[in-house]
Motif scaffolding. Structure first.
Motif, mmCIF file in Angstrom:
data_model
loop_
_atom_site.group_PDB
_atom_site.id
_atom_site.type_symbol
_atom_site.label_atom_id
_atom_site.label_comp_id
_atom_site.label_asym_id
_atom_site.label_seq_id
_atom_site.Cartn_x
_atom_site.Cartn_y
_atom_site.Cartn_z
ATOM 1 N N ALA A 1 -68.389 4.895 79.713
ATOM 2 C CA ALA A 1 -67.228 5.764 79.936
ATOM 3 C C ALA A 1 -67.569 7.242 79.828
ATOM 4 C CB ALA A 1 -66.124 5.404 78.945
ATOM 5 N N SER A 2 -68.530 7.587 78.965
ATOM 6 C CA SER A 2 -68.763 9.003 78.672
ATOM 7 C C SER A 2 -70.014 9.580 79.322
ATOM 8 C CB SER A 2 -68.855 9.210 77.152
ATOM 9 O OG SER A 2 -69.911 8.443 76.598
ATOM 10 N N ALA A 3 -70.919 8.744 79.835
ATOM 11 C CA ALA A 3 -72.170 9.252 80.426
ATOM 12 C C ALA A 3 -71.884 10.050 81.687
ATOM 13 C CB ALA A 3 -73.111 8.095 80.739
ATOM 14 N N ARG A 4 -72.630 11.119 81.871
ATOM 15 C CA ARG A 4 -72.530 11.891 83.114
ATOM 16 C C ARG A 4 -73.271 11.212 84.251
ATOM 17 N NH1 ARG A 4 -72.754 18.316 81.368
ATOM 18 N NH2 ARG A 4 -71.272 18.160 79.624
ATOM 19 N N ALA A 5 -74.194 10.305 83.906
ATOM 20 C CA ALA A 5 -74.881 9.495 84.911
ATOM 21 C C ALA A 5 -75.368 8.220 84.233
ATOM 22 C CB ALA A 5 -76.049 10.241 85.536
ATOM 23 N N VAL A 6 -75.438 7.136 84.994
ATOM 24 C CA VAL A 6 -75.957 5.867 84.491
ATOM 25 C C VAL A 6 -77.079 5.421 85.424
ATOM 26 C CG1 VAL A 6 -75.471 3.433 84.018
ATOM 27 C CG2 VAL A 6 -73.763 5.180 83.469
ATOM 28 N N VAL A 7 -78.246 5.145 84.844
ATOM 29 C CA VAL A 7 -79.406 4.660 85.585
ATOM 30 C C VAL A 7 -79.652 3.207 85.191
ATOM 31 C CG1 VAL A 7 -81.933 4.846 85.754
ATOM 32 C CG2 VAL A 7 -80.518 6.897 85.917
ATOM 33 N N VAL A 8 -79.998 2.372 86.156
ATOM 34 C CA VAL A 8 -80.383 0.981 85.890
ATOM 35 C C VAL A 8 -81.744 0.736 86.525
ATOM 36 C CG1 VAL A 8 -78.009 0.152 85.736
ATOM 37 C CG2 VAL A 8 -79.164 0.140 87.957
ATOM 38 N N CYS A 9 -82.471 -0.266 86.014
ATOM 39 C CA CYS A 9 -83.843 -0.476 86.484
ATOM 40 C C CYS A 9 -83.976 -1.644 87.445
ATOM 41 C CB CYS A 9 -84.792 -0.659 85.296
ATOM 42 S SG CYS A 9 -84.592 -2.238 84.459
ATOM 43 N N SER A 10 -82.921 -2.461 87.613
ATOM 44 C CA SER A 10 -83.049 -3.639 88.471
ATOM 45 C C SER A 10 -81.835 -3.781 89.375
ATOM 46 C CB SER A 10 -83.192 -4.908 87.621
ATOM 47 O OG SER A 10 -81.955 -5.243 86.999
ATOM 48 N N ALA A 11 -82.035 -4.492 90.482
ATOM 49 C CA ALA A 11 -80.932 -4.721 91.416
ATOM 50 C C ALA A 11 -79.825 -5.537 90.767
ATOM 51 C CB ALA A 11 -81.458 -5.425 92.664
ATOM 52 N N GLU A 12 -80.186 -6.461 89.878
ATOM 53 C CA GLU A 12 -79.161 -7.262 89.214
ATOM 54 C C GLU A 12 -78.343 -6.415 88.245
ATOM 55 O OE1 GLU A 12 -76.757 -10.443 88.006
ATOM 56 O OE2 GLU A 12 -77.961 -10.063 89.808
ATOM 57 N N LEU A 13 -78.996 -5.519 87.512
ATOM 58 C CA LEU A 13 -78.245 -4.597 86.658
ATOM 59 C C LEU A 13 -77.363 -3.681 87.490
ATOM 60 C CD1 LEU A 13 -80.876 -3.584 83.945
ATOM 61 C CD2 LEU A 13 -78.694 -4.739 83.539
ATOM 62 N N GLU A 14 -77.844 -3.280 88.651
ATOM 63 C CA GLU A 14 -77.021 -2.466 89.542
ATOM 64 C C GLU A 14 -75.759 -3.232 89.935
ATOM 65 O OE1 GLU A 14 -77.705 0.217 93.550
ATOM 66 O OE2 GLU A 14 -78.691 -1.745 93.412
ATOM 67 N N ARG A 15 -75.929 -4.516 90.259
ATOM 68 C CA ARG A 15 -74.770 -5.321 90.638
ATOM 69 C C ARG A 15 -73.783 -5.468 89.476
ATOM 70 N NH1 ARG A 15 -72.707 -10.187 90.150
ATOM 71 N NH2 ARG A 15 -74.359 -10.884 88.726
ATOM 72 N N ARG A 16 -74.304 -5.714 88.286
ATOM 73 C CA ARG A 16 -73.427 -5.952 87.135
ATOM 74 C C ARG A 16 -72.721 -4.671 86.686
ATOM 75 N NH1 ARG A 16 -77.182 -9.846 83.190
ATOM 76 N NH2 ARG A 16 -77.805 -11.336 84.828
ATOM 77 N N LYS A 17 -73.467 -3.582 86.547
ATOM 78 C CA LYS A 17 -72.891 -2.370 85.953
ATOM 79 C C LYS A 17 -72.091 -1.549 86.961
ATOM 80 C CE LYS A 17 -74.912 -3.696 82.252
ATOM 81 N NZ LYS A 17 -74.131 -4.450 81.238
ATOM 82 N N SER A 18 -72.398 -1.662 88.260
ATOM 83 C CA SER A 18 -71.653 -0.878 89.244
ATOM 84 C C SER A 18 -70.227 -1.381 89.399
ATOM 85 C CB SER A 18 -72.365 -0.895 90.597
ATOM 86 O OG SER A 18 -72.439 -2.213 91.117
ATOM 87 N N ALA A 19 -69.931 -2.541 88.851
ATOM 88 C CA ALA A 19 -68.547 -3.007 88.849
ATOM 89 C C ALA A 19 -67.683 -2.145 87.936
ATOM 90 C CB ALA A 19 -68.491 -4.464 88.395
ATOM 91 N N GLU A 20 -68.323 -1.428 87.010
ATOM 92 C CA GLU A 20 -67.577 -0.605 86.056
ATOM 93 C C GLU A 20 -67.610 0.878 86.406
ATOM 94 O OE1 GLU A 20 -68.221 -1.825 81.895
ATOM 95 O OE2 GLU A 20 -69.594 -3.334 82.701
ATOM 96 N N ARG A 21 -68.709 1.327 87.055
ATOM 97 C CA ARG A 21 -68.811 2.737 87.430
ATOM 98 C C ARG A 21 -70.037 2.908 88.331
ATOM 99 N NH1 ARG A 21 -70.417 7.166 83.448
ATOM 100 N NH2 ARG A 21 -71.209 7.984 85.422
ATOM 101 N N PRO A 22 -70.157 4.033 89.052
ATOM 102 C CA PRO A 22 -71.351 4.242 89.886
ATOM 103 C C PRO A 22 -72.619 4.315 89.045
ATOM 104 C CG PRO A 22 -69.589 5.755 90.498
ATOM 105 C CD PRO A 22 -69.164 5.108 89.215
ATOM 106 N N VAL A 23 -73.698 3.751 89.567
ATOM 107 C CA VAL A 23 -74.984 3.777 88.874
ATOM 108 C C VAL A 23 -76.070 4.179 89.869
ATOM 109 C CG1 VAL A 23 -74.243 1.978 87.266
ATOM 110 C CG2 VAL A 23 -75.525 1.342 89.314
ATOM 111 N N VAL A 24 -77.222 4.594 89.325
ATOM 112 C CA VAL A 24 -78.389 4.954 90.131
ATOM 113 C C VAL A 24 -79.501 3.960 89.813
ATOM 114 C CG1 VAL A 24 -80.090 6.727 90.671
ATOM 115 C CG2 VAL A 24 -77.750 7.395 90.076
ATOM 116 N N LEU A 25 -80.046 3.337 90.845
ATOM 117 C CA LEU A 25 -81.131 2.369 90.659
ATOM 118 C C LEU A 25 -82.478 3.086 90.695
ATOM 119 C CD1 LEU A 25 -82.318 -0.493 90.491
ATOM 120 C CD2 LEU A 25 -82.111 -0.627 92.998
#
Length: 374
Positions: free
Chosen positions: A158-182
């Motif tokens: 909720a508070s991060a100015r940006a969210v980075v993920v390291c895997s396509a599966e994490l991108e799928r899971r976490k992008s349901a809550e907010r935009p992420v960068v793979l």
């Protein structure tokens, strides 16, 4: 951006992982950058309960061989379990803020990899990047710990100015809550393709080798034991990396003939990979391991050795004729068949592999956006 505080899930040691490669690259790219690298806190109470000598943390230390005067590490102390001491994270946050101030950091960018640092994000008010490298919500943890992790992650997302993920599966899971960068993992391609001497402690004869931390969250101990028995007199199964298994699990492996060499320095592991006949990924397949982007995928591809892997994320998804996917009894049989057919390095080590320089540039751009955002 001139100051960066990194709260990592891993220590800064001789076994380099994602965070160390990225921080090292950022320091090389920006001669004005200073970094305070916060290691996981010492936990003397847990050490005593586990039968280990208690550790009591370390103060601020410079890392002169990487960036003299610009890279510092800190290992704070968590004296009591969080269920006993609800103020533990508040005290850890204050300790990190004091350490940052003591090296002259007034308004650093905060890079959080450890979700337990959510309290630090709130208390400091520093512009924050949340870097998700594991989905701890799916790991085998107690209900109380999962509840705490979920609450911390919700605050960070909720508070991060940006969210980075390291895997396509994490991108799928976490992008349901907010935009992420793979930003996936990578390898130092040049270093891994420079011929290295055969390590003296590799056993004579064919070697099937696993590189990585031996941890029950990832490693299939029964599969490793079965594979070692299948090799029998034709070769040796060798594990290289930190050992976080229980004494009983270690006994099962060694009784089966597995050679556990322990951790090796980052520059030394290259020789182990190059001189293995077959490289292994005997991982369990769970929701947790499905969230990972295995660093060893890139390391294994860089040296071009044959690979036998269970159907885990990363290895099962890549189109590479050198990688054999197998499970159960088929895994041990595939390893035993691959050992006598193996060639020698550098055969197979010519294909394209992502280099850390690409990931450093991508992470640097995200951090600049975090630093400049309102």
């Amino acid at each position: 951006m001139t100051d960066l505080v990194v709260v990592s899930l891993e220590a800064w040691d001789d076994v380099w992982r994602r965070n160390q490669h990225l921080v090292d690259g950022l320091l090389r790219a920006d001669p004005t950058l200073r970094v305070l690298f916060v290691e996981p806190p010492a936990d003397p109470t847990h050490d005593l309960r586990s039968g280990r000598r208690p550790s009591f943390g370390r103060g601020i230390r410079e890392v002169p061989d990487v960036a003299p005067g610009r890279l510092f590490t800190l290992r704070p102390v968590k004296w009591l379990p969080r269920r006993v001491d609800p103020g533990a994270d508040e005290r850890l946050a204050r300790a990190i803020m004091r350490a940052a101030a003591s090296v002259g950091m007034r308004a650093p960018v905060l890079w959080i990899n450890d979700p337990s640092a959510a309290t630090l994000a709130v208390r400091s008010g520093w512009p924050m990047l949340y870097d998700v490298t594991d989905d701890w919500l799916t790991a085998d943890r107690s209900a109380g710990e999962r509840e705490r992790i979920a609450a911390n992650e919700a605050r960070l997302l909720a508070s991060a100015r940006a969210v980075v993920v390291c895997s396509a599966e994490l991108e799928r899971r976490k992008s349901a809550e907010r935009p992420v960068v793979l930003i996936p993992n990578a390898v130092d391609v040049t270093a891994y393709r420079r011929p290295a001497a055969r390590p003296a402690d590799l056993p004579a004869g064919p070697v099937a080798l696993y590189l990585g931390t031996a941890h029950a969250d990832r490693l299939d101990v029964d599969l490793c034991a079965a594979t070692a028995r299948a090799l029998d007199a034709t070769g040796t199964l060798v594990l290289v990396g930190p050992n976080l298994l229980s004494a009983e699990q270690v006994r099962r492996l060694t009784d089966a003939g597995v050679l556990m060499l322990g951790p090796r320095r980052r520059e030394d592991v290259i020789g182990y990979l190059q001189h293995a006949d077959v490289l292994l990924v005997p991982h369990v397949v769970t929701d947790f391991t499905d969230s990972l982007d295995p660093l060893k995928l890139y390391e294994y591809q860089a040296v071009g050795r044959p690979v036998v892997s269970t159907p885990v994320a990363g290895f099962r998804d890549v189109d590479d004729p050198r990688i054999t996917i197998a499970d159960g009894e088929e895994f041990a049989a595939a390893v035993a068949a691959a050992v006598p057919a193996a060639t020698r390095f550098p055969d197979g080590a010519e294909g394209p592999v992502p280099d850390w320089s690409e990931r450093v540039a991508a992470m640097g751009e995200v951090l600049r956006r975090v630093a400049q955002s309102d």
